[in-house]
Design a protein around this motif. Structure first.
Motif, PDB file in Angstrom:
ATOM      1  N   VAL A  51       9.916   3.941  -8.533  1.00  8.46           N
ATOM      2  CA  VAL A  51       8.719   4.510  -9.148  1.00  8.46           C
ATOM      3  C   VAL A  51       8.430   5.875  -8.540  1.00  8.46           C
ATOM      4  CG1 VAL A  51       7.057   3.528  -7.516  1.00  8.46           C
ATOM      5  CG2 VAL A  51       6.368   3.924  -9.892  1.00  8.46           C
ATOM      6  N   ASP A  52       7.783   6.763  -9.311  1.00  6.38           N
ATOM      7  CA  ASP A  52       7.446   8.079  -8.776  1.00  6.38           C
ATOM      8  C   ASP A  52       5.939   8.271  -8.600  1.00  6.38           C
ATOM      9  OD1 ASP A  52       6.742   8.265 -11.402  1.00  6.38           O
ATOM     10  OD2 ASP A  52       8.079   9.930 -11.906  1.00  6.38           O
ATOM     11  N   VAL A  53       5.211   7.154  -8.550  1.00  2.49           N
ATOM     12  CA  VAL A  53       3.791   7.144  -8.179  1.00  2.49           C
ATOM     13  C   VAL A  53       3.641   6.166  -7.017  1.00  2.49           C
ATOM     14  CG1 VAL A  53       1.434   6.584  -8.917  1.00  2.49           C
ATOM     15  CG2 VAL A  53       3.003   7.715 -10.508  1.00  2.49           C
ATOM     16  N   GLN A  54       2.826   6.502  -6.061  1.00  6.99           N
ATOM     17  CA  GLN A  54       2.680   5.658  -4.871  1.00  6.99           C
ATOM     18  C   GLN A  54       2.312   4.222  -5.252  1.00  6.99           C
ATOM     19  OE1 GLN A  54       1.603   8.745  -5.312  1.00  6.99           O
ATOM     20  NE2 GLN A  54       1.431   9.899  -3.399  1.00  6.99           N
ATOM     21  N   SER A  55       3.023   3.274  -4.653  1.00  8.20           N
ATOM     22  CA  SER A  55       2.914   1.865  -5.030  1.00  8.20           C
ATOM     23  C   SER A  55       1.494   1.288  -4.953  1.00  8.20           C
ATOM     24  CB  SER A  55       3.850   1.017  -4.154  1.00  8.20           C
ATOM     25  OG  SER A  55       5.135   1.555  -4.150  1.00  8.20           O
ATOM     26  N   PRO A  56       0.694   1.604  -3.918  1.00 13.58           N
ATOM     27  CA  PRO A  56      -0.647   1.026  -3.891  1.00 13.58           C
ATOM     28  C   PRO A  56      -1.502   1.418  -5.091  1.00 13.58           C
ATOM     29  CG  PRO A  56      -0.050   1.848  -1.721  1.00 13.58           C
ATOM     30  CD  PRO A  56       1.021   2.312  -2.666  1.00 13.58           C
ATOM     31  N   GLN A 218       1.231  -1.434  10.041  1.00 13.62           N
ATOM     32  CA  GLN A 218       0.556  -0.821   8.898  1.00 13.62           C
ATOM     33  C   GLN A 218       0.464  -1.802   7.735  1.00 13.62           C
ATOM     34  OE1 GLN A 218       3.269   2.490   8.679  1.00 13.62           O
ATOM     35  NE2 GLN A 218       1.779   3.911   9.555  1.00 13.62           N
ATOM     36  N   ARG A 219       1.526  -2.565   7.535  1.00 14.42           N
ATOM     37  CA  ARG A 219       1.477  -3.584   6.478  1.00 14.42           C
ATOM     38  C   ARG A 219       0.452  -4.656   6.820  1.00 14.42           C
ATOM     39  NH1 ARG A 219       7.631  -5.050   4.745  1.00 14.42           N
ATOM     40  NH2 ARG A 219       6.499  -6.277   3.203  1.00 14.42           N
ATOM     41  N   TRP A 220       0.327  -4.951   8.113  1.00 15.41           N
ATOM     42  CA  TRP A 220      -0.689  -5.935   8.540  1.00 15.41           C
ATOM     43  C   TRP A 220      -2.092  -5.414   8.209  1.00 15.41           C
ATOM     44  CZ3 TRP A 220      -4.697  -5.729  12.127  1.00 15.41           C
ATOM     45  CH2 TRP A 220      -5.281  -6.964  12.458  1.00 15.41           C
ATOM     46  N   LEU A 221      -2.327  -4.143   8.484  1.00 16.80           N
ATOM     47  CA  LEU A 221      -3.627  -3.552   8.164  1.00 16.80           C
ATOM     48  C   LEU A 221      -3.882  -3.531   6.657  1.00 16.80           C
ATOM     49  CD1 LEU A 221      -3.836  -0.502  10.616  1.00 16.80           C
ATOM     50  CD2 LEU A 221      -5.265  -2.557  10.651  1.00 16.80           C
ATOM     51  N   LEU A 222      -2.844  -3.202   5.898  1.00 16.78           N
ATOM     52  CA  LEU A 222      -3.015  -3.077   4.451  1.00 16.78           C
ATOM     53  C   LEU A 222      -3.236  -4.418   3.766  1.00 16.78           C
ATOM     54  CD1 LEU A 222      -0.402  -0.280   3.688  1.00 16.78           C
ATOM     55  CD2 LEU A 222      -2.893  -0.123   3.450  1.00 16.78           C
ATOM     56  N   ARG A 223      -3.007  -5.501   4.489  1.00 17.77           N
ATOM     57  CA  ARG A 223      -3.345  -6.813   3.915  1.00 17.77           C
ATOM     58  C   ARG A 223      -4.845  -7.045   3.923  1.00 17.77           C
ATOM     59  NH1 ARG A 223       1.056  -8.686   7.538  1.00 17.77           N
ATOM     60  NH2 ARG A 223       3.010  -8.424   6.354  1.00 17.77           N
ATOM     61  N   ARG A 224      -5.582  -6.188   4.653  1.00 17.19           N
ATOM     62  CA  ARG A 224      -7.056  -6.225   4.596  1.00 17.19           C
ATOM     63  C   ARG A 224      -7.486  -5.511   3.331  1.00 17.19           C
ATOM     64  NH1 ARG A 224      -4.340  -8.598   8.242  1.00 17.19           N
ATOM     65  NH2 ARG A 224      -5.606  -9.613   9.835  1.00 17.19           N
ATOM     66  N   ARG A 225      -8.204  -6.202   2.491  1.00 17.03           N
ATOM     67  CA  ARG A 225      -8.479  -5.702   1.144  1.00 17.03           C
ATOM     68  C   ARG A 225      -9.164  -4.333   1.166  1.00 17.03           C
ATOM     69  NH1 ARG A 225      -8.518  -8.760  -3.613  1.00 17.03           N
ATOM     70  NH2 ARG A 225      -8.662  -7.317  -5.370  1.00 17.03           N
ATOM     71  N   ALA A 230      -9.062   1.455   0.236  1.00 18.01           N
ATOM     72  CA  ALA A 230      -9.316   2.818   0.714  1.00 18.01           C
ATOM     73  C   ALA A 230      -8.077   3.701   0.539  1.00 18.01           C
ATOM     74  CB  ALA A 230      -9.747   2.791   2.178  1.00 18.01           C
ATOM     75  N   LEU A 231      -6.899   3.147   0.833  1.00 20.58           N
ATOM     76  CA  LEU A 231      -5.663   3.903   0.642  1.00 20.58           C
ATOM     77  C   LEU A 231      -5.453   4.203  -0.836  1.00 20.58           C
ATOM     78  CD1 LEU A 231      -3.007   5.124   1.614  1.00 20.58           C
ATOM     79  CD2 LEU A 231      -1.979   2.832   1.461  1.00 20.58           C
ATOM     80  N   ARG A 232      -5.691   3.220  -1.666  1.00 21.18           N
ATOM     81  CA  ARG A 232      -5.546   3.403  -3.116  1.00 21.18           C
ATOM     82  C   ARG A 232      -6.465   4.509  -3.622  1.00 21.18           C
ATOM     83  NH1 ARG A 232      -4.150   0.066  -7.789  1.00 21.18           N
ATOM     84  NH2 ARG A 232      -5.514   0.586  -9.522  1.00 21.18           N
ATOM     85  N   GLU A 233      -7.710   4.499  -3.152  1.00 21.34           N
ATOM     86  CA  GLU A 233      -8.670   5.529  -3.575  1.00 21.34           C
ATOM     87  C   GLU A 233      -8.234   6.911  -3.108  1.00 21.34           C
ATOM     88  OE1 GLU A 233     -11.749   5.552  -5.266  1.00 21.34           O
ATOM     89  OE2 GLU A 233     -11.094   3.598  -6.018  1.00 21.34           O
TER      90      GLU A 233
END
Length: 487
Positions: A51-56, A218-225, A230-233
């Motif tokens: 994909v060429d858009v960030q996965s989150p 980082q993946r552990w942190l990103l499991r926090r909704r 926040a990353l998605r935004e």
């Protein structure tokens, strides 16, 4: 009779099914023409697919995922798709291997009659009060009718139907096309083949791909909704700023993206002739911008030859390709990376609405739809990723989810009014379409000096939405009852 039939099981069909279930509508059926579900990322399994858009951000908002890297590759996207399908038990309400031949509005019964073809069951007929077409704009591959194409004795296929049983290693290969798919395939196979001939009609602008593989913590942190959100935004608003360049400031677009793309060429290619071949003569953004750190190095390899418009294909013959410079290229494999019927062929099957009118006739000049989703004369029909819903700067799934706001509100309004039919008014669609194409004249897709797949045969830009994606989402949330007829 079903309440809803969804045509297609990619992200559009999945979003439709999930939203129906949330509203307690379980009486629906998904029809999928392939033998498997999942759409684009299940079908496109060519080497290097990603994909060429960030996965989150390139994911369903309500379905976060434990991504391994910023730009997911095809296998992980396929896993994500399967995860969504299984979580929401969508396999149980899907019939695969079912190719829609035609849909026709039945006025007396106030429903759609869907004619299909199945390899085991033969011809089948379904009825539904509503149809959601989610077949997708990148589902009908196109192979130009090259002179002598059928005479080639070697292997050939479109990137959409990659033949994994064929071993391309140590073979003489040609890839026709140099767009987004080709830009991923070329670096993936260049080191494996004896020689690779790349046929480029027009070059694309290429900028570095800011990929990143997430570390364990980082993946552990990103499991926090809330962290994931926040990353998605942050990704969303960063990408959304690109619209300023695409529409309001070509100077800014050139200074920021154009300069970066030129530096990318200079940094990765030393040969002046190859630099000339890969440098476009149109404004960056006019055609799809490619993200790649590996394309240019692959084109620089000794076993890779780039053929531009001055050395194109004169004919395909039994042994390979005869070029316009008079050279005969003996080949084992021809890969067609020649795109899709994504504008004039938004819906690949006949759609027959009120009074026998065909959608193809209504769209003879160019495809058009209210909010890219509904058309007058075709009641209870909704088109996911319809005309002018494409997005050149952010996630297509964001737009799909915005369309769901409109579609689900329309269904709710029909029920609330104790009616059976909803249809957009012709004057409402006309106003909307005129506004879209007036705004399109301000964009780089219209003024950038290129001829891209974004345009239909009419010359109008049909694939793209000319503005911010949050504007489109706002429009879909603001359901205008006065723009519709209920009966």
């Amino acid at each position: 009779m079903y309440t809803v039939i969804i045509i297609g099981s990619g992200f559009g069909g999945q979003c439709a099914a999930i939203n129906l279930k949330r509203r307690g509508i379980d009486d629906f059926l998904i029809l999928e023409r392939r033998e498997f579900m999942g759409g684009t990322w299940a079908q496109n399994s060519y080497p290097g697919a990603a994909v060429d858009v960030q996965s989150p951000l390139y994911s369903i908002e309500s379905e976060p995922y434990d991504w391994s890297q910023m730009f997911a590759e095809q296998d992980e996207l396929r896993e994500y798709t399967d995860h969504v399908i299984d979580k929401h038990q969508l396999r149980q309400c899907t019939q695969t291997n079912t190719n829609v031949q035609q849909i026709r509005w039945h006025e007396e019964r106030q429903c759609w009659c869907i004619a299909t073809q199945h390899p085991q069951h033969g011809e089948q007929q379904f009825e539904a009060r509503f149809v959601i077409n989610a077949s997708g704009p990148l589902s009908t591959p196109v192979i130009p009718d090259f002179n002598g194409k059928d005479s080639f004795n070697g292997e050939s296929f479109h990137t959409n139907n990659w033949n994994h049983d064929y071993d391309h290693r140590s073979k003489k290969v040609a890839i026709i096309g140099s767009g987004a798919s080709a830009a991923q395939i070329i670096p993936a196979i260049a080191h494996e083949v004896e020689h690779l001939h790349v046929f480029q009609r027009t070059p694309h602008w290429v900028i570095p791909r800011p990929d990143y593989r997430f570390k364990g913590w980082q993946r552990w942190l990103l499991r926090r909704r809330w962290i994931y959100r926040a990353l998605r935004e942050a990704i969303y608003w960063g990408l959304e700023s690109r619209v300023i360049g695409f529409k309001y400031s070509s100077t800014m677009l050139e200074l920021l993206a154009g300069k970066r793309a030129r530096q990318h060429i200079k940094r990765q290619i030393s040969d002046p002739e190859l630099r000339r071949k890969v440098t476009p003569d149109f404004t960056i953004g006019c055609k799809r911008v490619i993200l790649s750190d590996t394309l240019y190095p692959a084109l620089c390899r000794d076993n890779v030859t780039l053929h531009d418009k001055h050395d194109g294909i004169a004919a395909i013959n039994a042994g390979g390709i005869a070029t316009e410079q008079g050279e005969q290229l003996d080949l084992d494999l021809i890969i067609y990376s020649t795109g899709y019927d994504a504008t004039d062929g938004v819906i690949s099957y006949p759609v027959i609405g009120r009074d026998g009118q065909q959608l193809a006739d209504v769209w003879r000049d160019y495809p058009r739809a209210y909010l890219g989703t509904s058309a007058p004369g075709f009641p209870n029909l909704f088109i996911v990723t319809g005309p002018n819903t494409g997005i050149g700067h952010t996630s297509a799934i964001f737009v799909i989810e915005a369309q769901m706001n409109y579609i689900m509100t329309a269904l709710e309004e029909v029920g609330r009014r104790y009616k059976s039919v909803i249809e957009v008014k012709a004057d409402a669609e006309e106003r909307y379409t005129q506004h879209i194409h007036q705004e399109m004249e301000k964009t780089v897709w219209h003024t950038g000096g290129c001829n891209s797949w974004y345009k239909s045969k009419s010359g109008k830009v049909i694939a793209m939405f000319p503005g911010f994606s949050f504007t489109f989402r706002r429009w879909t949330k603001n359901f205008r009852q006065a723009d519709h007829i209920f009966s």
